[in-house]
Write a protein that holds these residues in place. Structure first.
Motif, mmCIF file in Angstrom:
data_model
loop_
_atom_site.group_PDB
_atom_site.id
_atom_site.type_symbol
_atom_site.label_atom_id
_atom_site.label_comp_id
_atom_site.label_asym_id
_atom_site.label_seq_id
_atom_site.Cartn_x
_atom_site.Cartn_y
_atom_site.Cartn_z
ATOM 1 N N THR A 122 36.537 28.207 3.354
ATOM 2 C CA THR A 122 36.449 26.796 3.742
ATOM 3 C C THR A 122 37.852 26.193 3.601
ATOM 4 O O THR A 122 38.704 26.777 2.932
ATOM 5 C CB THR A 122 35.468 26.024 2.833
ATOM 6 N N PRO A 123 38.100 25.032 4.221
ATOM 7 C CA PRO A 123 39.442 24.432 4.127
ATOM 8 C C PRO A 123 39.791 24.013 2.695
ATOM 9 O O PRO A 123 38.905 23.771 1.883
ATOM 10 C CB PRO A 123 39.346 23.191 5.026
ATOM 11 N N VAL A 124 41.067 23.924 2.419
ATOM 12 C CA VAL A 124 41.530 23.541 1.077
ATOM 13 C C VAL A 124 41.226 22.071 0.792
ATOM 14 O O VAL A 124 41.096 21.667 -0.346
ATOM 15 C CB VAL A 124 43.038 23.852 0.911
ATOM 16 N N PHE A 125 41.118 21.270 1.868
ATOM 17 C CA PHE A 125 40.695 19.880 1.635
ATOM 18 C C PHE A 125 39.390 19.596 2.371
ATOM 19 O O PHE A 125 39.037 20.270 3.338
ATOM 20 C CB PHE A 125 41.777 18.854 2.010
ATOM 21 N N GLU A 126 38.680 18.616 1.856
ATOM 22 C CA GLU A 126 37.404 18.181 2.430
ATOM 23 C C GLU A 126 37.504 16.684 2.693
ATOM 24 O O GLU A 126 38.375 15.999 2.149
ATOM 25 C CB GLU A 126 36.255 18.430 1.431
ATOM 26 N N LEU A 127 36.586 16.163 3.507
ATOM 27 C CA LEU A 127 36.474 14.708 3.596
ATOM 28 C C LEU A 127 36.232 14.186 2.187
ATOM 29 O O LEU A 127 35.446 14.764 1.429
ATOM 30 C CB LEU A 127 35.312 14.307 4.497
ATOM 31 N N ILE A 135 40.160 14.495 -9.232
ATOM 32 C CA ILE A 135 40.303 14.962 -7.848
ATOM 33 C C ILE A 135 41.638 14.491 -7.258
ATOM 34 O O ILE A 135 42.032 13.349 -7.437
ATOM 35 C CB ILE A 135 39.125 14.454 -6.985
ATOM 36 N N TYR A 136 42.342 15.391 -6.582
ATOM 37 C CA TYR A 136 43.567 15.040 -5.854
ATOM 38 C C TYR A 136 43.192 14.468 -4.496
ATOM 39 O O TYR A 136 42.513 15.131 -3.706
ATOM 40 C CB TYR A 136 44.393 16.294 -5.554
ATOM 41 N N ASP A 137 43.664 13.270 -4.210
ATOM 42 C CA ASP A 137 43.477 12.704 -2.866
ATOM 43 C C ASP A 137 44.726 12.931 -2.034
ATOM 44 O O ASP A 137 45.838 12.958 -2.565
ATOM 45 C CB ASP A 137 43.213 11.195 -2.951
ATOM 46 N N LEU A 138 44.542 13.053 -0.727
ATOM 47 C CA LEU A 138 45.704 13.068 0.158
ATOM 48 C C LEU A 138 46.058 11.638 0.520
ATOM 49 O O LEU A 138 45.211 10.737 0.473
ATOM 50 C CB LEU A 138 45.425 13.897 1.425
ATOM 51 N N LEU A 170 41.037 12.306 2.903
ATOM 52 C CA LEU A 170 40.832 13.691 2.483
ATOM 53 C C LEU A 170 41.132 13.884 0.998
ATOM 54 O O LEU A 170 41.921 13.152 0.414
ATOM 55 C CB LEU A 170 41.746 14.614 3.296
ATOM 56 N N LEU A 189 41.674 17.248 -1.991
ATOM 57 C CA LEU A 189 41.715 18.682 -2.237
ATOM 58 C C LEU A 189 40.431 19.101 -2.931
ATOM 59 O O LEU A 189 39.888 18.368 -3.753
ATOM 60 C CB LEU A 189 42.919 19.048 -3.122
ATOM 61 N N ARG A 190 39.938 20.291 -2.633
ATOM 62 C CA ARG A 190 38.677 20.728 -3.239
ATOM 63 C C ARG A 190 38.843 20.865 -4.747
ATOM 64 O O ARG A 190 39.887 21.276 -5.246
ATOM 65 C CB ARG A 190 38.185 22.033 -2.622
ATOM 66 N N LYS A 222 41.832 28.965 -4.149
ATOM 67 C CA LYS A 222 42.409 28.045 -5.122
ATOM 68 C C LYS A 222 41.674 26.713 -5.112
ATOM 69 O O LYS A 222 41.269 26.223 -4.054
ATOM 70 C CB LYS A 222 43.880 27.801 -4.799
ATOM 71 N N TYR A 267 41.768 22.591 -7.165
ATOM 72 C CA TYR A 267 42.782 21.660 -7.641
ATOM 73 C C TYR A 267 42.197 20.599 -8.561
ATOM 74 O O TYR A 267 41.201 19.955 -8.211
ATOM 75 C CB TYR A 267 43.474 21.010 -6.431
#
Lengths: 511, 511
Positions: free
Chosen positions: B98-103, B118-121, B129, B131-132, B158, B160
């Motif tokens: 799955t992608p490293v980031f999610e909605l 949680i790390y936000d973009l 978005l 990071l998971r 990985k 985060y």
């Protein structure tokens, strides 16, 4: 916690808000915002409200430009990775890994105009971070940080670009790069030639049809711009115009140079004559005799190296696919010498030349990038190449879909089954024995599954063998071993079972 | 571009600014900010200014809580991954990615108090978005999105967390998780027991010393809280107090319950009596007879399943390391039944009990998580376990460092060398022949390297064979094949070389 009734009421109101916004043709962003509130309310209810599927399922997606990989896709992806890793190892490469994000300043000033495509992390206190844009800049940072002056390494990892995704053509915002780089002071063009050989090996093995590896040299480009009369401060911007020649005809590129970038028409025409040239070692020799280029030292250096490169490529037996192409420019700022790009060729009608359908690998020499990170500016010359796996993967996936071949997503050798009731415990005991012996084995997670269902499960998942237990077998200390494909059954003693399973269904190799 | 003189002047001023800030004992953040400006100025100079090493090298780092892996570490890491992947495959698992980031909203409301980690973009336009944080929530999202109701999958990737890193103890902000999960409606405790068996297999194979796998059940915890008199709305917060029992003594946890969470002292004492209990199937049976717990349906369900779990674990032969531990709580919100945690045990003096030195695996049953993503709230029961590879990796790394064994970081079988000058072309031709035959081979990237240096390179990197070319060998159509360890040399015909290399230095297997 709020009461369910109150939440349901809020959901009703929120649903109306969204309907109104839609009726008013509000912006998608505004609608999405309200939809997200709706979803949260519903999440509180634990999904009990089920009359609004469309809106709810709205957020069931991966972020734009990204995708999941299902087990079948993963099986294909692993196959492609294995080919690539085997090749890198065949060439004596070590591997490293770096974090998915870097300090923002590490990435700054390395990518020219493409910097706008970098994903930044939100400032949540602490350092300012960005997702890596490629594996080259983190590699250079790694070398400078650890004062490494000699390494040949590969790195396979995901990189991130806020680009306009074209997912059907294999362009994503999250995608894998497979990089091979050689750092160190060496005699010219030997590692450079090995990079081309590696691209040749990988593209041949993956089997994605015909391809060409274009090569050129940044010094030659700069020298050519100089002798054509481009002022030095315009080298990069003219270079990025030339870079568009793989997608646009010369007339458009020329117009951009003249109208937008202020290049004199005469200068543009001279550039046009050069960038139309294609060839091999012969072209390097022809250009070495070109009186205009003879006046420029940079151009001479680039051409001498191109000639040497082709000599080595002949020894490596890869010149059949390599073209010296003066229109190859590559966008990134950090290249300083030879540059590469591999493109796939779509075969055309008989007698016609194939058409390039997009880049699958690229790279080049970047002799100053590590120095940008070194406190003393100490240079570590580097050359490398990056394989763009996503497009290769898309092609392989298409091929597999078109073929009759069934892709297995597990490697299970045997299913432990029973035909009678109340044998769950015996099945669990036997499967544990098999695991202990290193056999890949499964049981169906039911207390009393039907034998037919167990056999059907094997058919669906491709498990080749079934070890069937019954009261009689238990008494006799044997197992009935059935081959799913032939339906043949043999009785095997418990002591012989492991050997027999391995003989009839040898464990699959990973590579 | 600014002139070099102007940049140098700016560097001088900026250096003074930093000195002043340091003299004034300004905050590190402020100093860092100015240092970063200084670095950018120096980067513009291309590293020509070299009198300020300390300050410049400051930003040569990976982000807080992250690290690079060098080739030696990668070799060890690959070994650990191979053990884990082999185990997952032995148990018939497929893999997904799955992608490293999610909605952002996909992750919202799933992690309780830990959500703050949680790390936000950064919002750069478009979707919000993050990071998971783990692989479980993306897995649940994947199942709901693709309407999958049955799967046994592993996922190694990985994750985060903006946690306070304790890197020496193997706690990072970027770290790998290796997850195995089973989704589907099955008979109770069969997949649950397999998860425990998998943890047992992996920890035994990796060889990190003694360990225990604690098991408990969320329903039992909730039931116990209920019969002790905790009001329902305080279950989660009391649970998170209990979760601290692996790091803090009961007295501290009790104080937190009573003073901060408003639990009655008598209730706390009753909880204290329960959570001190440890055992196996016997404990489950004892608690099934407990008159207080007998009144609570949830507790009964949890206890019955615990008993069944231990029966299956006996068949799987793993009860030696498994403890039913009523103090095990696990922080995450989404667990609904059995929960697991594996801890390593540091051996103490003779006769003393070992001490737990931190969690290396964890998991449990989460029957409602997929339903939170499904538009109709359709439930897909799931159970799974996550192996915390970083701590295992740290231990393995330590072990390797302490042992005399040399870790090879490449798999090269043979170096193509020459003793005489002007044989570069012949070396390149031969190495290409070997690559064509699938041999892992290298040449030194020098036109005229000394033989001694070539041999030394083999010693350093562990290459076992050298194929030496000279004028005479070329004339005779042979190669001198030298074993680096024994210094023995034999003459081999060119036609026999590939077979001889593979015989003397068989290609290393990946697994």
């Amino acid at each position: 916690m709020e009461s369910k009734a109150s939440i349901k009421e809020q959901i009703r109101v929120q649903t109306e808000v969204i309907s109104t916004l839609k009726a008013q043709k509000a912006s998608q962003e505004q609608i999405d915002k309200e939809l997200s509130k709706l979803l949260q309310l519903k999440a509180q209810l634990g999904g009990e409200d089920d009359d609004d599927e469309d809106k709810h399922s709205f957020v069931l997606k991966t972020p734009k430009g990204t995708r999941d990989f299902n087990p079948k896709q993963m099986a294909i992806r692993e196959k492609v990775f294995d080919i690539i890793v085997s090749c890198f190892k065949r060439h004596g490469a070590e591997t490293i890994d770096t974090p998915v994000f870097e300090l923002k300043e590490t990435l700054m000033g390395k990518y020219g105009e493409d910097s706008k495509l970098i994903y930044d992390l939100k400032d949540q206190g602490g350092e300012l971070l960005s997702l890596r844009y490629d594996l080259t800049v983190p590699f250079a940072r790694y070398l400078a940080m650890n004062k490494i002056t000699n390494i040949r390494r590969y790195h396979i990892a995901k990189v991130y670009r806020r680009d306009n995704p074209a997912m059907t053509r294999g362009r994503f915002r999250e995608f894998y790069q497979c990089d091979f780089d050689v750092a160190g002071h060496y005699d010219p063009m030997i590692p450079d030639a090995e990079c081309v050989r590696i691209v040749h090996e990988i593209l041949s093995k993956v089997g994605v049809g015909d391809f060409r590896i274009k090569v050129n040299d940044r010094r030659l480009l700069d020298g050519m711009f100089a002798v054509c009369g481009v002022p030095e401060e315009k080298f990069r911007t003219v270079c990025s115009s030339v870079d568009k020649l793989d997608k646009a005809p010369w007339q458009d590129v020329r117009a951009e140079m003249v109208n937008e970038k202020g290049v004199a028409p005469k200068t543009a025409d001279q550039i046009g004559a050069y960038v139309s040239k294609r060839g091999g070692k012969d072209l390097a020799e022809e250009l070495l005799r070109d009186p205009k280029l003879a006046q420029n030292e940079q151009a001479q250096e680039g051409l001498k190296d191109m000639k040497l490169l082709f000599e080595y490529l002949q020894l490596f037996k890869v010149t059949d696919k390599v073209v010296f192409d003066l229109s190859l420019a590559r966008g990134l700022d950090y290249y300083t010498g030879v540059i590469y790009e591999a493109v796939l060729i779509q075969p055309q009608g008989a007698g016609e030349e194939g058409v390039a359908v997009g880049s699958v690998a690229g790279g080049g020499r970047y002799d100053y990038l590590v120095g940008m990170f070194d406190p003393k500016g100490k240079k570590v010359p580097c050359v490398g190449v990056s394989i763009g796996i996503e497009r290769l993967f898309s092609i392989m996936e298409q091929k597999t879909e078109n073929s009759a071949e069934k892709v297995r997503t597990t490697e299970t050798q045997v299913l432990v089954a029973s035909a009678q009731k109340d044998l769950l415990e015996e099945r669990l005991k036997l499967v544990a024995e098999l695991w202990d012996a290193g056999i890949k084995a499964e049981v169906v997670y039911k207390a009393n599954p039907k034998l037919l269902n167990q056999l059907q499960y094997c058919e669906e998942t491709g498990i080749p063998l079934v070890a069937i237990l019954g009261e009689q077998e238990l008494k006799d200390g044997v197992v009935k071993l059935r081959c799913v494909a032939s339906r043949e059954e043999v009785e095997v003693s418990r002591a012989q079972l492991v050997a027999e399973v391995n003989r009839r269904a040898p464990p699959q190799q990973r590579c």
